[in-house]
Design an enzyme around this catalytic site. Structure first.
Site, PDB file in Angstrom:
ATOM      1  N   ASP A  31      31.482  42.219  36.477  1.00 55.71           N
ATOM      2  CA  ASP A  31      31.255  40.840  36.931  1.00 55.71           C
ATOM      3  C   ASP A  31      30.450  40.065  35.900  1.00 55.71           C
ATOM      4  OD1 ASP A  31      31.393  38.669  38.598  1.00 55.71           O
ATOM      5  OD2 ASP A  31      29.782  39.305  39.922  1.00 55.71           O
ATOM      6  N   GLU A  62      41.328  39.007  46.396  1.00 55.97           N
ATOM      7  CA  GLU A  62      40.742  37.661  46.541  1.00 55.97           C
ATOM      8  C   GLU A  62      40.871  36.841  45.252  1.00 55.97           C
ATOM      9  OE1 GLU A  62      39.200  40.496  47.641  1.00 55.97           O
ATOM     10  OE2 GLU A  62      39.493  40.095  49.770  1.00 55.97           O
ATOM     11  N   LEU A  86      39.749  61.851  30.393  1.00 54.88           N
ATOM     12  CA  LEU A  86      39.300  60.841  31.358  1.00 54.88           C
ATOM     13  C   LEU A  86      40.478  60.204  32.113  1.00 54.88           C
ATOM     14  CD1 LEU A  86      37.007  58.854  32.384  1.00 54.88           C
ATOM     15  CD2 LEU A  86      37.688  57.367  30.497  1.00 54.88           C
ATOM     16  N   HIS A 138      36.569  36.560  29.810  1.00 54.00           N
ATOM     17  CA  HIS A 138      37.482  37.675  30.117  1.00 54.00           C
ATOM     18  C   HIS A 138      37.912  38.378  28.832  1.00 54.00           C
ATOM     19  CE1 HIS A 138      37.396  36.399  34.191  1.00 54.00           C
ATOM     20  NE2 HIS A 138      38.177  35.337  34.042  1.00 54.00           N
ATOM     21  N   GLY A 194      32.781  34.873  33.639  1.00 53.87           N
ATOM     22  CA  GLY A 194      32.794  33.409  33.671  1.00 53.87           C
ATOM     23  C   GLY A 194      31.446  32.826  33.265  1.00 53.87           C
TER      24      GLY A 194
HETATM   25  C1  FPP Z   1      34.701  39.140  36.921  1.00 52.30           C
HETATM   26  O1  FPP Z   1      34.015  38.106  36.253  1.00 52.30           O
HETATM   27  C2  FPP Z   1      35.799  39.665  36.124  1.00 52.30           C
HETATM   28  C3  FPP Z   1      37.127  39.631  36.462  1.00 52.30           C
HETATM   29  C4  FPP Z   1      37.584  39.044  37.724  1.00 52.30           C
HETATM   30  C5  FPP Z   1      38.181  40.142  35.576  1.00 52.30           C
HETATM   31  C6  FPP Z   1      37.859  41.357  34.774  1.00 52.30           C
HETATM   32  C7  FPP Z   1      38.800  41.430  33.643  1.00 52.30           C
HETATM   33  C8  FPP Z   1      38.509  41.853  32.407  1.00 52.30           C
HETATM   34  C9  FPP Z   1      37.210  42.426  32.025  1.00 52.30           C
HETATM   35  C10 FPP Z   1      39.511  41.720  31.317  1.00 52.30           C
HETATM   36  C11 FPP Z   1      40.686  42.624  31.319  1.00 52.30           C
HETATM   37  C12 FPP Z   1      40.513  43.968  31.896  1.00 52.30           C
HETATM   38  C13 FPP Z   1      41.112  45.106  31.454  1.00 52.30           C
HETATM   39  C14 FPP Z   1      41.001  46.318  32.306  1.00 52.30           C
HETATM   40  C15 FPP Z   1      41.841  45.211  30.170  1.00 52.30           C
HETATM   41  P1  FPP Z   1      34.013  36.651  36.903  1.00 52.30           P
HETATM   42  O2  FPP Z   1      35.180  35.915  36.367  1.00 52.30           O
HETATM   43  O3  FPP Z   1      33.976  36.770  38.395  1.00 52.30           O
HETATM   44  O4  FPP Z   1      32.664  36.083  36.352  1.00 52.30           O
HETATM   45  P2  FPP Z   1      31.668  35.066  37.097  1.00 52.30           P
HETATM   46  O5  FPP Z   1      31.188  35.754  38.329  1.00 52.30           O
HETATM   47  O6  FPP Z   1      30.585  34.874  36.094  1.00 52.30           O
HETATM   48  O7  FPP Z   1      32.430  33.812  37.383  1.00 52.30           O
END
Ligand code: FPP
Length: 253
Positions: free
Chosen positions: A21, A68, A132, A38, A24
Protein backbone atom coordinates in the site's frame (compact mmCIF):
# COMPACT_ATOMS: atom_id res chain seq x y z
CA UNK A 1 19.35 -1.44 8.39
CA UNK A 2 18.91 -5.07 9.32
CA UNK A 3 20.98 -7.70 7.53
CA UNK A 4 19.76 -11.20 6.80
CA UNK A 5 22.49 -12.63 9.05
CA UNK A 6 20.58 -11.22 12.04
CA UNK A 7 17.66 -13.55 11.33
CA UNK A 8 17.26 -16.98 12.90
CA UNK A 9 17.27 -19.24 9.83
CA UNK A 10 15.51 -22.00 11.78
CA UNK A 11 12.54 -19.80 12.67
CA UNK A 12 11.67 -18.18 9.38
CA UNK A 13 7.99 -17.83 8.54
CA UNK A 14 7.05 -20.34 5.87
CA UNK A 15 4.53 -17.94 4.39
CA UNK A 16 4.64 -14.14 4.32
CA UNK A 17 1.67 -12.18 2.98
CA UNK A 18 1.96 -8.50 2.08
CA UNK A 19 -0.57 -5.72 1.54
CA UNK A 20 1.41 -3.43 -0.78
CA UNK A 21 0.00 0.00 0.00
CA UNK A 22 1.02 3.61 -0.53
CA UNK A 23 1.90 3.75 -4.23
CA UNK A 24 -0.48 6.64 -4.89
CA UNK A 25 0.69 8.70 -1.90
CA UNK A 26 4.35 8.06 -2.80
CA UNK A 27 3.75 9.41 -6.30
CA UNK A 28 1.76 12.39 -5.00
CA UNK A 29 4.56 13.32 -2.57
CA UNK A 30 6.81 13.55 -5.61
CA UNK A 31 4.29 15.55 -7.64
CA UNK A 32 3.67 12.70 -10.06
CA UNK A 33 0.55 10.82 -11.22
CA UNK A 34 -0.50 7.72 -9.25
CA UNK A 35 0.72 5.31 -11.92
CA UNK A 36 4.27 6.56 -11.28
CA UNK A 37 3.89 5.06 -7.82
CA UNK A 38 2.66 1.73 -9.23
CA UNK A 39 5.59 1.63 -11.70
CA UNK A 40 8.05 2.16 -8.85
CA UNK A 41 6.10 -0.41 -6.85
CA UNK A 42 7.34 -3.02 -9.33
CA UNK A 43 10.95 -2.37 -8.17
CA UNK A 44 9.80 -3.03 -4.61
CA UNK A 45 8.12 -6.27 -5.74
CA UNK A 46 11.31 -7.41 -7.51
CA UNK A 47 13.59 -6.72 -4.55
CA UNK A 48 11.19 -8.27 -2.02
CA UNK A 49 10.75 -11.40 -4.15
CA UNK A 50 14.52 -11.76 -4.56
CA UNK A 51 15.05 -11.23 -0.84
CA UNK A 52 12.37 -13.77 0.10
CA UNK A 53 13.71 -16.35 -2.38
CA UNK A 54 17.26 -15.87 -1.12
CA UNK A 55 16.15 -16.37 2.49
CA UNK A 56 14.37 -19.60 1.62
CA UNK A 57 10.83 -18.40 2.39
CA UNK A 58 8.37 -20.93 0.96
CA UNK A 59 5.42 -18.70 0.06
CA UNK A 60 5.05 -14.98 -0.57
CA UNK A 61 1.54 -13.69 -1.29
CA UNK A 62 1.21 -10.15 -2.64
CA UNK A 63 -2.09 -8.24 -2.77
CA UNK A 64 -1.71 -6.77 -6.26
CA UNK A 65 -5.32 -5.94 -7.13
CA UNK A 66 -8.42 -6.29 -4.98
CA UNK A 67 -12.02 -6.83 -6.01
CA UNK A 68 -12.64 -3.31 -4.67
CA UNK A 69 -9.88 -1.85 -6.89
CA UNK A 70 -12.25 -2.26 -9.87
CA UNK A 71 -13.97 0.88 -8.50
CA UNK A 72 -10.88 3.03 -9.27
CA UNK A 73 -10.83 5.41 -12.27
CA UNK A 74 -10.73 3.50 -15.56
CA UNK A 75 -7.40 5.09 -16.53
CA UNK A 76 -5.72 3.81 -13.36
CA UNK A 77 -7.17 0.31 -13.80
CA UNK A 78 -5.98 0.18 -17.42
CA UNK A 79 -2.52 1.43 -16.46
CA UNK A 80 -2.28 -1.15 -13.65
CA UNK A 81 -3.36 -3.97 -15.97
CA UNK A 82 -0.79 -2.92 -18.61
CA UNK A 83 1.86 -2.78 -15.90
CA UNK A 84 0.95 -6.29 -14.78
CA UNK A 85 1.22 -7.70 -18.30
CA UNK A 86 4.54 -5.92 -18.88
CA UNK A 87 5.92 -7.07 -15.52
CA UNK A 88 4.88 -10.69 -15.99
CA UNK A 89 6.40 -10.63 -19.48
CA UNK A 90 9.63 -9.03 -18.34
CA UNK A 91 10.12 -11.04 -15.16
CA UNK A 92 9.22 -14.59 -16.26
CA UNK A 93 12.84 -15.37 -17.19
CA UNK A 94 14.06 -14.09 -13.81
CA UNK A 95 11.45 -16.24 -12.08
CA UNK A 96 12.70 -19.28 -14.04
CA UNK A 97 16.37 -18.45 -13.30
CA UNK A 98 15.56 -18.17 -9.59
CA UNK A 99 13.43 -21.32 -9.35
CA UNK A 100 10.37 -19.23 -8.39
CA UNK A 101 6.93 -20.71 -9.01
CA UNK A 102 4.31 -18.12 -9.94
CA UNK A 103 0.76 -18.73 -8.74
CA UNK A 104 -2.37 -16.62 -8.46
CA UNK A 105 -5.44 -16.39 -6.27
CA UNK A 106 -8.59 -14.42 -7.03
CA UNK A 107 -11.17 -14.20 -9.76
CA UNK A 108 -8.59 -14.54 -12.54
CA UNK A 109 -11.20 -14.90 -15.27
CA UNK A 110 -12.55 -11.44 -14.42
CA UNK A 111 -9.23 -9.90 -15.50
CA UNK A 112 -8.80 -8.55 -19.03
CA UNK A 113 -8.02 -11.41 -21.44
CA UNK A 114 -4.44 -10.29 -22.07
CA UNK A 115 -3.67 -10.24 -18.33
CA UNK A 116 -5.33 -13.60 -17.66
CA UNK A 117 -3.56 -15.21 -20.64
CA UNK A 118 -0.12 -13.83 -19.75
CA UNK A 119 -0.58 -14.80 -16.15
CA UNK A 120 -1.71 -18.33 -16.95
CA UNK A 121 1.23 -18.68 -19.40
CA UNK A 122 3.77 -17.64 -16.74
CA UNK A 123 2.10 -19.91 -14.16
CA UNK A 124 2.42 -22.83 -16.58
CA UNK A 125 6.06 -22.03 -17.47
CA UNK A 126 7.10 -21.89 -13.80
CA UNK A 127 4.93 -24.72 -12.46
CA UNK A 128 7.86 -27.16 -12.04
CA UNK A 129 9.94 -24.70 -10.01
CA UNK A 130 10.56 -25.84 -6.46
CA UNK A 131 11.80 -22.65 -4.75
CA UNK A 132 9.71 -19.72 -3.58
CA UNK A 133 5.99 -19.80 -4.41
CA UNK A 134 5.13 -16.25 -5.48
CA UNK A 135 1.36 -15.90 -5.21
CA UNK A 136 -0.29 -12.85 -6.74
CA UNK A 137 -3.70 -11.95 -5.34
CA UNK A 138 -5.47 -10.47 -8.35
CA UNK A 139 -9.09 -9.42 -8.49
CA UNK A 140 -9.06 -10.98 -5.04
CA UNK A 141 -11.03 -10.40 -1.89
CA UNK A 142 -11.59 -12.75 1.01
CA UNK A 143 -15.34 -12.38 0.98
CA UNK A 144 -15.39 -13.29 -2.72
CA UNK A 145 -13.12 -16.28 -2.03
CA UNK A 146 -15.23 -17.52 0.89
CA UNK A 147 -18.54 -17.14 -0.96
CA UNK A 148 -16.97 -18.90 -3.96
CA UNK A 149 -15.81 -21.72 -1.67
CA UNK A 150 -19.33 -22.10 -0.27
CA UNK A 151 -20.75 -22.34 -3.82
CA UNK A 152 -18.24 -25.06 -4.77
CA UNK A 153 -18.88 -26.94 -1.56
CA UNK A 154 -22.65 -26.84 -2.07
CA UNK A 155 -22.15 -28.17 -5.63
CA UNK A 156 -20.19 -31.11 -4.23
CA UNK A 157 -22.87 -31.69 -1.60
CA UNK A 158 -25.56 -31.74 -4.28
CA UNK A 159 -23.51 -34.16 -6.37
CA UNK A 160 -23.10 -36.23 -3.19
CA UNK A 161 -19.30 -36.06 -3.48
CA UNK A 162 -19.27 -35.05 0.19
CA UNK A 163 -21.68 -35.44 3.12
CA UNK A 164 -22.76 -32.57 5.34
CA UNK A 165 -21.36 -34.35 8.39
CA UNK A 166 -17.89 -34.26 6.74
CA UNK A 167 -17.85 -30.45 6.78
CA UNK A 168 -15.20 -29.02 9.07
CA UNK A 169 -12.48 -26.35 8.82
CA UNK A 170 -10.00 -28.70 7.06
CA UNK A 171 -12.54 -29.72 4.43
CA UNK A 172 -13.72 -26.14 3.92
CA UNK A 173 -10.14 -24.97 3.29
CA UNK A 174 -9.93 -27.29 0.29
CA UNK A 175 -12.47 -25.07 -1.46
CA UNK A 176 -10.51 -21.86 -0.92
CA UNK A 177 -8.14 -20.52 -3.60
CA UNK A 178 -5.32 -21.20 -1.15
CA UNK A 179 -6.01 -24.94 -0.83
CA UNK A 180 -2.74 -26.71 -0.05
CA UNK A 181 -0.94 -23.47 0.82
CA UNK A 182 0.01 -23.07 4.50
CA UNK A 183 -1.51 -20.11 6.35
CA UNK A 184 0.74 -17.03 6.52
CA UNK A 185 2.61 -16.77 9.80
CA UNK A 186 3.34 -13.11 9.06
CA UNK A 187 1.21 -10.42 7.40
CA UNK A 188 2.86 -7.12 6.51
CA UNK A 189 1.02 -3.94 5.54
CA UNK A 190 2.92 -0.91 4.30
CA UNK A 191 2.00 2.81 4.31
CA UNK A 192 0.96 3.19 7.95
CA UNK A 193 -2.64 2.02 7.50
CA UNK A 194 -3.96 -0.41 10.13
CA UNK A 195 -6.48 -2.39 8.10
CA UNK A 196 -6.77 -5.85 6.58
CA UNK A 197 -8.85 -4.71 3.58
CA UNK A 198 -10.59 -8.00 2.83
CA UNK A 199 -7.30 -9.91 2.49
CA UNK A 200 -6.87 -13.58 3.45
CA UNK A 201 -9.39 -13.24 6.30
CA UNK A 202 -9.69 -16.99 6.84
CA UNK A 203 -5.97 -17.67 6.45
CA UNK A 204 -4.69 -14.98 8.87
CA UNK A 205 -6.62 -16.29 11.87
CA UNK A 206 -3.32 -16.79 13.77
CA UNK A 207 -0.94 -14.64 11.70
CA UNK A 208 1.32 -12.10 13.32
CA UNK A 209 0.50 -8.64 11.97
CA UNK A 210 3.23 -6.13 11.15
CA UNK A 211 2.51 -2.56 10.09
CA UNK A 212 5.16 -0.22 8.73
CA UNK A 213 4.86 3.44 7.70
CA UNK A 214 7.13 2.77 4.69
CA UNK A 215 5.26 3.40 1.45
CA UNK A 216 5.33 0.39 -0.87
CA UNK A 217 7.63 1.85 -3.59
CA UNK A 218 10.29 2.40 -0.87
CA UNK A 219 10.00 -1.15 0.50
CA UNK A 220 13.09 -3.32 0.01
CA UNK A 221 14.35 -6.69 1.24
CA UNK A 222 15.82 -5.00 4.35
CA UNK A 223 12.29 -3.97 5.34
CA UNK A 224 11.26 -7.60 4.95
CA UNK A 225 14.16 -8.67 7.19
CA UNK A 226 13.04 -6.11 9.79
CA UNK A 227 9.48 -7.47 9.75
CA UNK A 228 10.77 -11.05 10.07
CA UNK A 229 13.06 -10.08 12.97
CA UNK A 230 10.08 -8.49 14.71
CA UNK A 231 8.07 -11.68 14.08
CA UNK A 232 10.87 -13.80 15.51
CA UNK A 233 10.75 -11.80 18.75
CA UNK A 234 7.08 -12.59 19.28
CA UNK A 235 5.60 -15.50 21.19
CA UNK A 236 2.95 -17.32 19.19
CA UNK A 237 0.57 -18.96 21.66
CA UNK A 238 -2.30 -20.18 19.47
CA UNK A 239 -4.72 -19.73 22.40
CA UNK A 240 -2.42 -21.49 24.86
CA UNK A 241 -0.44 -19.99 27.75
CA UNK A 242 3.25 -19.07 27.81
CA UNK A 243 4.23 -21.99 30.06
CA UNK A 244 2.77 -24.51 27.61
CA UNK A 245 4.70 -22.93 24.75
CA UNK A 246 7.89 -22.92 26.87
CA UNK A 247 7.39 -26.65 27.53
CA UNK A 248 7.28 -27.00 23.74
CA UNK A 249 3.86 -28.62 23.69
CA UNK A 250 2.67 -29.23 20.15
CA UNK A 251 0.52 -26.26 19.16
CA UNK A 252 -1.98 -28.56 17.50
CA UNK A 253 -2.35 -30.99 20.41
C1 FPP B 1 -1.76 0.07 -3.41
O1 FPP B 1 -1.35 1.41 -3.43
C2 FPP B 1 -1.24 -0.67 -4.55
C3 FPP B 1 -1.98 -1.27 -5.53
C4 FPP B 1 -3.44 -1.23 -5.53
C5 FPP B 1 -1.37 -1.96 -6.68
C6 FPP B 1 -0.11 -2.72 -6.41
C7 FPP B 1 0.59 -2.92 -7.70
C8 FPP B 1 1.91 -2.89 -7.88
C9 FPP B 1 2.89 -2.77 -6.78
C10 FPP B 1 2.48 -2.95 -9.25
C11 FPP B 1 2.43 -4.23 -9.99
C12 FPP B 1 2.49 -5.48 -9.20
C13 FPP B 1 3.11 -6.63 -9.58
C14 FPP B 1 2.86 -7.84 -8.76
C15 FPP B 1 4.02 -6.74 -10.74
P1 FPP B 1 -2.46 2.55 -3.55
O2 FPP B 1 -2.65 2.83 -4.99
O3 FPP B 1 -3.69 2.13 -2.82
O4 FPP B 1 -1.75 3.74 -2.82
P2 FPP B 1 -2.45 4.88 -1.93
O5 FPP B 1 -3.10 4.19 -0.78
O6 FPP B 1 -1.30 5.72 -1.51
O7 FPP B 1 -3.42 5.60 -2.81
Amino acid sequence: MISKEQLDKDRLPRHVAIIMDGNGRWAKQKGNPRIFGHKNGVDAVRDTVEGAAELGIGFLTLYAFSTENWKRPRTEIDALMSLLVASIHKETKTLLDNNVRLRAIGDIDSLPKSVAQNLKGAIKKTEKNTGLNLILALSYSSRWEIVNAVKLLVEDLQKEKINSEDINASLFELYLNTAGIPDPELLIRTSGEYRISNYLLWQIAYSELYFTPTLWPDFRREHLYKAILDYQCRERRFGKISEQIAENINVNS
